[in-house]
Design a protein around this motif. Sequence first.
Motif, PDB file in Angstrom:
ATOM      1  N   UNK A 199       0.933  -0.943   0.196  1.00 13.32           N
ATOM      2  CA  UNK A 199      -0.006   0.059   0.071  1.00 13.32           C
ATOM      3  C   UNK A 199       0.861   1.090  -0.046  1.00 13.32           C
ATOM      4  N   UNK A 200       0.321   2.312  -0.586  1.00 11.10           N
ATOM      5  CA  UNK A 200       1.089   3.507  -0.771  1.00 11.10           C
ATOM      6  C   UNK A 200       1.629   4.171   0.545  1.00 11.10           C
ATOM      7  N   UNK A 201       0.759   3.914   1.651  1.00 11.24           N
ATOM      8  CA  UNK A 201       0.952   4.905   2.764  1.00 11.24           C
ATOM      9  C   UNK A 201       2.246   3.998   3.639  1.00 11.24           C
ATOM     10  N   UNK A 202       2.608   2.713   3.035  1.00 12.09           N
ATOM     11  CA  UNK A 202       4.009   2.203   3.822  1.00 12.09           C
ATOM     12  C   UNK A 202       4.970   2.242   2.938  1.00 12.09           C
ATOM     13  N   UNK A 203       5.204   2.989   2.102  1.00 13.68           N
ATOM     14  CA  UNK A 203       6.250   3.037   0.859  1.00 13.68           C
ATOM     15  C   UNK A 203       7.449   3.415   1.962  1.00 13.68           C
ATOM     16  N   UNK A 204       7.195   4.812   2.546  1.00 14.07           N
ATOM     17  CA  UNK A 204       8.358   5.413   3.297  1.00 14.07           C
ATOM     18  C   UNK A 204       9.122   4.436   4.329  1.00 14.07           C
ATOM     19  N   UNK A 205       8.316   3.685   4.921  1.00 14.42           N
ATOM     20  CA  UNK A 205       8.928   2.737   6.033  1.00 14.42           C
ATOM     21  C   UNK A 205       9.771   1.568   5.134  1.00 14.42           C
TER      22      UNK A 205
ATOM     23  N   UNK B 148      13.733  -1.285 -10.117  1.00 14.42           N
ATOM     24  CA  UNK B 148      12.784  -0.903 -10.874  1.00 14.42           C
ATOM     25  C   UNK B 148      11.590  -0.766  -9.617  1.00 14.42           C
ATOM     26  N   UNK B 149      10.880   0.510 -10.172  1.00  9.92           N
ATOM     27  CA  UNK B 149       9.666   0.839  -9.147  1.00  9.92           C
ATOM     28  C   UNK B 149       8.717   1.843 -10.010  1.00  9.92           C
ATOM     29  N   UNK B 150       7.424   1.541  -9.654  1.00 11.95           N
ATOM     30  CA  UNK B 150       6.267   2.354 -10.299  1.00 11.95           C
ATOM     31  C   UNK B 150       5.182   2.365  -9.318  1.00 11.95           C
ATOM     32  N   UNK B 151       4.402   3.508  -9.474  1.00  8.24           N
ATOM     33  CA  UNK B 151       3.170   3.657  -8.711  1.00  8.24           C
ATOM     34  C   UNK B 151       1.916   3.038  -9.745  1.00  8.24           C
ATOM     35  N   UNK B 152       1.030   2.474  -9.071  1.00  9.48           N
ATOM     36  CA  UNK B 152      -0.382   1.934  -9.561  1.00  9.48           C
ATOM     37  C   UNK B 152      -1.186   2.892  -9.519  1.00  9.48           C
ATOM     38  N   UNK B 153      -2.332   2.693 -10.225  1.00 10.85           N
ATOM     39  CA  UNK B 153      -3.427   3.446 -10.166  1.00 10.85           C
ATOM     40  C   UNK B 153      -4.214   3.540  -9.066  1.00 10.85           C
ATOM     41  N   UNK B 154      -4.288   2.358  -8.323  1.00  6.17           N
ATOM     42  CA  UNK B 154      -5.053   2.304  -6.988  1.00  6.17           C
ATOM     43  C   UNK B 154      -4.071   2.679  -5.917  1.00  6.17           C
ATOM     44  N   UNK B 155      -3.015   3.435  -6.194  1.00 11.11           N
ATOM     45  CA  UNK B 155      -2.210   4.053  -5.146  1.00 11.11           C
ATOM     46  C   UNK B 155      -1.407   3.016  -4.557  1.00 11.11           C
ATOM     47  N   UNK B 156      -1.056   1.855  -4.935  1.00 15.50           N
ATOM     48  CA  UNK B 156      -0.072   1.050  -4.339  1.00 15.50           C
ATOM     49  C   UNK B 156       1.196   1.164  -5.175  1.00 15.50           C
ATOM     50  N   UNK B 157       2.349   0.656  -4.553  1.00 16.98           N
ATOM     51  CA  UNK B 157       3.490   0.939  -4.934  1.00 16.98           C
ATOM     52  C   UNK B 157       4.184  -0.659  -5.414  1.00 16.98           C
ATOM     53  N   UNK B 158       4.647  -0.552  -6.507  1.00 16.82           N
ATOM     54  CA  UNK B 158       5.520  -2.063  -6.652  1.00 16.82           C
ATOM     55  C   UNK B 158       6.697  -1.881  -7.226  1.00 16.82           C
ATOM     56  N   UNK B 159       7.597  -2.790  -6.908  1.00 18.73           N
ATOM     57  CA  UNK B 159       8.984  -2.630  -7.229  1.00 18.73           C
ATOM     58  C   UNK B 159       9.626  -3.925  -7.418  1.00 18.73           C
ATOM     59  N   UNK B 160      10.592  -4.036  -8.077  1.00 20.22           N
ATOM     60  CA  UNK B 160      11.766  -5.139  -8.036  1.00 20.22           C
ATOM     61  C   UNK B 160      13.012  -4.821  -7.246  1.00 20.22           C
ATOM     62  N   UNK B 161      13.097  -5.689  -6.197  1.00 19.25           N
ATOM     63  CA  UNK B 161      14.240  -5.701  -5.405  1.00 19.25           C
ATOM     64  C   UNK B 161      15.275  -6.786  -5.597  1.00 19.25           C
ATOM     65  N   UNK B 162      16.790  -6.180  -5.458  1.00 17.69           N
ATOM     66  CA  UNK B 162      17.723  -7.202  -5.680  1.00 17.69           C
ATOM     67  C   UNK B 162      18.367  -7.629  -4.381  1.00 17.69           C
ATOM     68  N   UNK B 163      18.111  -8.692  -3.575  1.00 23.63           N
ATOM     69  CA  UNK B 163      18.799  -8.977  -2.305  1.00 23.63           C
ATOM     70  C   UNK B 163      19.697 -10.143  -2.514  1.00 23.63           C
TER      71      UNK B 163
END
Length: 230
Positions: free
Chosen positions: A171-177, A190-205
Amino acid sequence: MVSLEDAVIARLEYYGERFEILVDPDLASDLKRGEDIQIEEILAVEEVFKDAKKGDKASEEAMIKAFETTDPLEAAATIIRKGQVQLTAQQRRDMQEDKRRMIIAKIAREAINPQTKLPHPARRIEIAMEEAKIRVDPFKSVDEQVNITLKAIRRLIPIKLEKVKVAIRIPGEDTGKVYGIISEFGKITKEEWQQDGSWVAIVEIPGGMQENFYQKLSEITHGKVETKLL
C-alpha cells in the motif's frame, strides 16, 4: 599494562630485521581485529626488541629504517597490526570458533540452493563444513574463507552465492517505511506507482536473506505486502 608474566611476544619481520614486543594477548588480538585500544594498555614494557627473550633491544637505525621513528609506541602499533601475535591454545580455539560462525552466517545470508532458489539453513551449512573437514584460519578474512568453504561443500550440497530478484507490491502509505528496510537488504532495480495508489518494485537481495526480507516487509505493512520471487 599487562604484567611480564602474562605477556606474549608479537613479532614482525621487516626490512630484513626482526622486531618483537611483549603484549597482552587478548588486547593485541582485539587491536589486530580493528578495535580502538591504547597501545600503552597492550604493552608489558614500552620497548621494541630484536630478541625479547634475551632482552636485546632493536637498534635505532633499524627502527628508523623500518618504522621511520624510534618511538616504541608507534612501532608497536605497526608490529601488532602487521605481525604475528602468539596465542594461547584457548585463544586460538575461541578465535577459530568466532570466525567459523561468521563464515556460516555469511554463507547462510548470501547463498542459495541453485536448484530451488531457496536459502540453506545455517545448520545444514555447518554440517556440510564438518563433513568436508573445513579448517578455519582465525587470521584469514571471512570473505577469503567463504570462497574456500563453498568450493569444498559444493560436493555435498548444491550451493551458490547468488542474488535474487523479488517483486513486491505494498500500500502507498507504507512506502516510506519500506524504503529503509530495502536499503538494509539490497537495492531497488525498478519501481512504479499503480493507479490504485499501491507501489510496486523489483528488489535485488542476497539469496539467503529472502525469509528475513519477507518477514520484515510483513511486519511493517501488517501483512499487506505481496511478494513474488522472479
